[in-house]
Design an enzyme around this catalytic site. Sequence first.
Site, PDB file in Angstrom:
ATOM      1  N   ARG A 216      11.708  -6.330   4.604  1.00  0.00           N
ATOM      2  CA  ARG A 216      11.545  -4.868   4.620  1.00  0.00           C
ATOM      3  C   ARG A 216      12.545  -4.187   5.555  1.00  0.00           C
ATOM      4  O   ARG A 216      12.743  -4.595   6.687  1.00  0.00           O
ATOM      5  CB  ARG A 216      10.128  -4.486   5.050  1.00  0.00           C
TER       6      ARG A 216
ATOM      7  N   ARG B 242      -9.523   1.713   8.601  1.00  0.00           N
ATOM      8  CA  ARG B 242      -9.098   0.376   9.013  1.00  0.00           C
ATOM      9  C   ARG B 242     -10.257  -0.428   9.597  1.00  0.00           C
ATOM     10  O   ARG B 242     -10.099  -1.581   9.927  1.00  0.00           O
ATOM     11  CB  ARG B 242      -8.068   0.604  10.094  1.00  0.00           C
TER      12      ARG B 242
ATOM     13  N   LYS C 279       0.834  -1.213   0.000  1.00  0.00           N
ATOM     14  CA  LYS C 279       0.000   0.000   0.000  1.00  0.00           C
ATOM     15  C   LYS C 279       0.869   1.264   0.000  1.00  0.00           C
ATOM     16  O   LYS C 279       0.653   2.183  -0.788  1.00  0.00           O
ATOM     17  CB  LYS C 279      -0.924   0.040   1.248  1.00  0.00           C
TER      18      LYS C 279
ATOM     19  N   ARG D 237      -1.163  -8.720  13.312  1.00  0.00           N
ATOM     20  CA  ARG D 237      -1.636  -7.681  12.366  1.00  0.00           C
ATOM     21  C   ARG D 237      -2.536  -8.314  11.304  1.00  0.00           C
ATOM     22  O   ARG D 237      -3.535  -7.734  10.891  1.00  0.00           O
ATOM     23  CB  ARG D 237      -0.441  -6.966  11.729  1.00  0.00           C
TER      24      ARG D 237
ATOM     25  N   ARG E  74      11.280  -2.588  11.080  1.00  0.00           N
ATOM     26  CA  ARG E  74      10.215  -2.028  11.920  1.00  0.00           C
ATOM     27  C   ARG E  74       9.969  -2.916  13.129  1.00  0.00           C
ATOM     28  O   ARG E  74       9.987  -4.140  12.998  1.00  0.00           O
ATOM     29  CB  ARG E  74       8.930  -1.899  11.100  1.00  0.00           C
TER      30      ARG E  74
END
Length: 211
Positions: free
Chosen positions: A127, A88, A13, A169, A158
């Site tokens: 990532r 969300r 996203k 998540r 992260r």
Amino acid sequence: MRIIILGPPGAGKGTQAKRVSNRLGLPHFSTGSLLRKAVSNNTLLGKIAKSYMSEGELVPNPIIIDLIEEEIEKHKDKEGFILDGFPRNVAQAQKLDEYLEHGGKQLDIIVNLEIDEETIIERIKGRLSCPKCGKVYNTKNGYYERVCENCGTKLEQREDDSEETVRNRMKVYLEETFILVDYYQKKGILQSISGRGSPDEVFERILALID
Ligand code: AP5
């Protein structure tokens, strides 16, 4: 144009929202990035958000709604925006609808990135992000340097990208966010595309929709 990029964690996203924002010259609002900035600056918002984010839970609606409305207000002279990470859940989506309707505006398109869990895990595992400017990299896309090419800051993983938090998540996404596919489909503004393939390929699919 008012665009939302929807999809599960790690779907791409943020990557695509930035590209669309650059192409259309529209501001890009990412609630995740705004919250990470607040955490890194140790603001009151950051202190509140940190505990939710590190568990992979959603930050309470009133905080998020104020945050996003404030950002949209700051850029109200622009002819639209790209949202990523918001809304969300249904309550956030309804608040956004009310806010836009109040100003005589509406959403134009919701781009839903469809992607399988295996690809998500692979992308999240690779990532790396710049804690200073927020630029996102991936070792799987051939980026092995440990410093940001923009600002030279050491890249980090992260905190919420640990396996356990990513699982939560995903669970939160399925329980609270996935229903938005139906919400926007009923409004006739949802377009689902495959989020697989290279970032360029996904971007081409999005551009074809927007055009
Ligand atoms: P947020 O930052 O929004 O996290 P997320 O939705 O889980 O999404 P991600 O940022 O993980 O992934 P992405 O889809 O943007 O993928 P990316 O482009 O980075 O939210 C974090 C937390 O903040 C939440 O858990 C919650 O606590 C809180 N929060 C945020 N918004 C909230 C809200 N509205 N309400 C309440 N709480 C909220 O790509 C992933 C990786 O893959 C990158 O390394 C990228 O380089 C790579 N990649 C991207 N596309 C491709 C491709 N096509 N091929 C190969 N690699 C690719």
